[in-house]
Design an enzyme around this catalytic site. Structure first.
Site, PDB file in Angstrom:
ATOM      1  N   TYR A  66       0.813  -1.210   0.000  1.00 53.28           N
ATOM      2  CA  TYR A  66       0.000   0.000   0.000  1.00 53.28           C
ATOM      3  C   TYR A  66       0.848   1.262   0.000  1.00 53.28           C
ATOM      4  CZ  TYR A  66      -4.568  -2.145   0.779  1.00 53.28           C
ATOM      5  OH  TYR A  66      -5.736  -2.839   0.646  1.00 53.28           O
ATOM      6  N   LYS A 118       3.587 -15.501   2.709  1.00 54.07           N
ATOM      7  CA  LYS A 118       3.841 -16.228   1.457  1.00 54.07           C
ATOM      8  C   LYS A 118       5.343 -16.441   1.371  1.00 54.07           C
ATOM      9  CE  LYS A 118       2.439 -17.879  -2.569  1.00 54.07           C
ATOM     10  NZ  LYS A 118       1.605 -19.111  -2.673  1.00 54.07           N
ATOM     11  N   ASP A 155      -2.419 -18.443   0.569  1.00 56.76           N
ATOM     12  CA  ASP A 155      -3.391 -19.127  -0.307  1.00 56.76           C
ATOM     13  C   ASP A 155      -4.091 -20.243   0.462  1.00 56.76           C
ATOM     14  OD1 ASP A 155      -0.891 -20.369  -0.200  1.00 56.76           O
ATOM     15  OD2 ASP A 155      -0.903 -20.998  -2.306  1.00 56.76           O
ATOM     16  N   ASP A 193      -6.078  -7.350   3.910  1.00 53.64           N
ATOM     17  CA  ASP A 193      -7.202  -6.724   3.216  1.00 53.64           C
ATOM     18  C   ASP A 193      -8.082  -7.804   2.607  1.00 53.64           C
ATOM     19  OD1 ASP A 193      -8.760  -4.667   2.011  1.00 53.64           O
ATOM     20  OD2 ASP A 193      -7.748  -5.097   0.116  1.00 53.64           O
ATOM     21  N   ASP A 249     -11.872  -9.474   4.074  1.00 54.51           N
ATOM     22  CA  ASP A 249     -13.133  -9.473   3.323  1.00 54.51           C
ATOM     23  C   ASP A 249     -13.719 -10.883   3.246  1.00 54.51           C
ATOM     24  OD1 ASP A 249     -13.216  -6.732   2.792  1.00 54.51           O
ATOM     25  OD2 ASP A 249     -13.811  -7.054   0.707  1.00 54.51           O
TER      26      ASP A 249
HETATM   27  C1  IPM Z   1     -10.292  -1.769   3.890  1.00 53.26           C
HETATM   28  C2  IPM Z   1     -10.584  -1.141   2.561  1.00 53.26           C
HETATM   29  C3  IPM Z   1      -9.472  -0.170   2.217  1.00 53.26           C
HETATM   30  C4  IPM Z   1      -8.193  -0.972   2.127  1.00 53.26           C
HETATM   31  C5  IPM Z   1      -9.716   0.631   0.943  1.00 53.26           C
HETATM   32  C6  IPM Z   1     -11.029   1.368   0.990  1.00 53.26           C
HETATM   33  C7  IPM Z   1      -8.582   1.569   0.652  1.00 53.26           C
HETATM   34  O1  IPM Z   1     -10.741  -2.099   1.584  1.00 53.26           O
HETATM   35  O2  IPM Z   1     -10.204  -1.027   4.894  1.00 53.26           O
HETATM   36  O3  IPM Z   1     -10.147  -2.986   3.940  1.00 53.26           O
HETATM   37  O4  IPM Z   1      -7.884  -1.548   1.077  1.00 53.26           O
HETATM   38  O5  IPM Z   1      -7.476  -1.005   3.119  1.00 53.26           O
HETATM   39 MG    MG Z   2     -10.648  -4.088   2.307  1.00 51.52          MG
END
Ligand code: IPM
Ligand code: MG
Length: 367
Positions: free
Chosen positions: A144, A195, A228, A252, A256
């Site tokens: 990032y 990884k 993975d 990240d 999710d």
């Molecule tokens: C998160 C989001 C952010 C990230 C985005 C919105 C920049 O996806 O907080 O997980 O990738 O960190």
């Molecule tokens: Mg995210």
């Protein structure tokens, strides 16, 4: 009476709606537990672009710097999608905020109440007791923020983009230290995800985690897993994890995945803790729900306020040390949901209530 000083950055679309509800709950808890709330609102994201021309105005940073924590809503949406990528709310507000306040430790609880097991895409037979795990994501390093980060046209006319994955040993050690605290407060189990079969940063990561835990946390059961495989294991049997720790990008993605197996984004809170101490001698932190701005349901009293309310609870716990009040909110949310008051995202087609009514039910469970 302790004074809780925080900045309120509601942001865009459903951000302000759910923020209003979280503040109602905080006010009610403050009355019950004798806390003084002192909060200042500031603009961020698309709302700030519209008013100030930038997603993170200096005035907002000042408001945050003068506070002990940030309660954050969510930013971004279709209205600003045509802007150049580096001016869009997510990249131009959230990432600089994380970097400015060195919010390196992102704590994302993956919690699914057993009563809501049907909301998960996993078969309920695999998660008879719901899900209860924690993702600890490094938040200010890796791909990032690593330099160089460029797009160039090459001499042969081809276009090349570069992102750089960088980690220092000291950055790995401080996130592991956070993960150790989290693991000790739970089931004494820590899984580090990397990884290391391919990436140099991961080789350093694994070596650092191993050495650091051997020295500082021999009491914990430490394991390592390739990312993975971790993605697969999360879908197969999420509760085999308790606390897992990983670098920024992997975190990240895995968080999710964790969010979806936990049923609804509308229930997931998060804390991003800084390196410094606030005036309570606790970590400065930014607290935000995981669900995003949900433009499709904005302004309709449909959004689930629980994630924002639970994020406020995390703020009370980590930045203000008010464990009793934090636990009070978490218990009230749980009781309200279990008793059957649900917004559409967790109602499985059954009767559902609006944002405001969901909060009313939580308020009724508080005492
Ligand atoms: C998160 C989001 C952010 C990230 C985005 C919105 C920049 O996806 O907080 O997980 O990738 O960190
Ligand atoms: Mg995210």
């Amino acid at each position: 009476m302790p004074t809780l000083k925080f900045a309120v950055l509601a942001g865009d679309y459903i951000g302000p709606e759910v923020m209003t509800e979280a503040l109602r709950v905080l006010e009610a808890v403050a009355r019950l537990d004798q806390l003084r709330l002192e909060y200042t609102a500031a603009e961020v994201g698309g709302a700030a672009i519209d008013r100030h021309g930038v997603a993170l105005p200096d005035s907002t940073i000042k408001t945050c710097a003068a506070a002990d924590a940030i309660l954050f809503g969510s930013v971004g949406g279709p209205k600003w999608e045509k802007l150049p990528p580096n001016q869009q709310p997510e990249r131009a507000a959230l990432l600089p905020l994380r970097k400015h306040f060195t919010l390196f430790a992102n704590i994302r609880p993956g919690l699914l109440y057993p009563e809501l097991a049907d909301a998960s895409p996993l078969k309920s037979s695999r998660i008879p007791n719901g899900i209860d795990i924690v993702c600890i994501r490094e938040l200010t390093g890796g791909l990032y923020f690593g330099q160089p980060k460029t797009t160039t046209t090459l001499p042969d006319g081809d276009i090349q983009a570069v992102d750089t994955m960088v980690y220092r040993k000291s950055e790995i050690e401080r996130i592991v230290a956070t993960a150790i605290i989290a693991a000790r407060a739970r089931r004494q189990k820590l899984c580090s995800v990397d990884k290391a079969n391919v990436l140099e940063t991961s080789v350093l990561w694994r070596r650092t985690v191993t050495d650091y835990c051997a020295k500082h946390a021999p009491d914990l059961a430490l394991s390592h897993m390739y990312v993975d495989n971790a993605a697969m294991q999360l879908a197969r049997d999420p509760n085999q994890f308790d606390v897992f720790v990983t670098e920024n990008m992997f975190g990240d993605i895995l968080s999710d995945e964790m969010a979806v197996i936990c049923g609804s984004l509308g229930m997931l809170s998060s804390a991003s803790l800084g390196a410094g101490r606030n005036s309570h001698a606790l970590p400065f932190g930014l607290y935000e729900p995981a669900g995003g701005t949900a433009p499709d349901i904005a302004g309709k009293n449909l959004a689930n306020p629980c994630a924002q309310i639970l994020s406020a609870a995390l703020m009370l716990r980590y930045s203000f040390g008010q464990e009793r009040s934090a636990a009070r909110i978490e218990a009230a949310v749980r009781r309200a949901v279990v008793a059957g008051t649900r917004t559409a995202d967790i109602a499985f087609g059954g009767a559902s209530v609006g944002t405001r009514q969901m909060t009313d039910a939580i308020l009724a469970q508080l005492a």
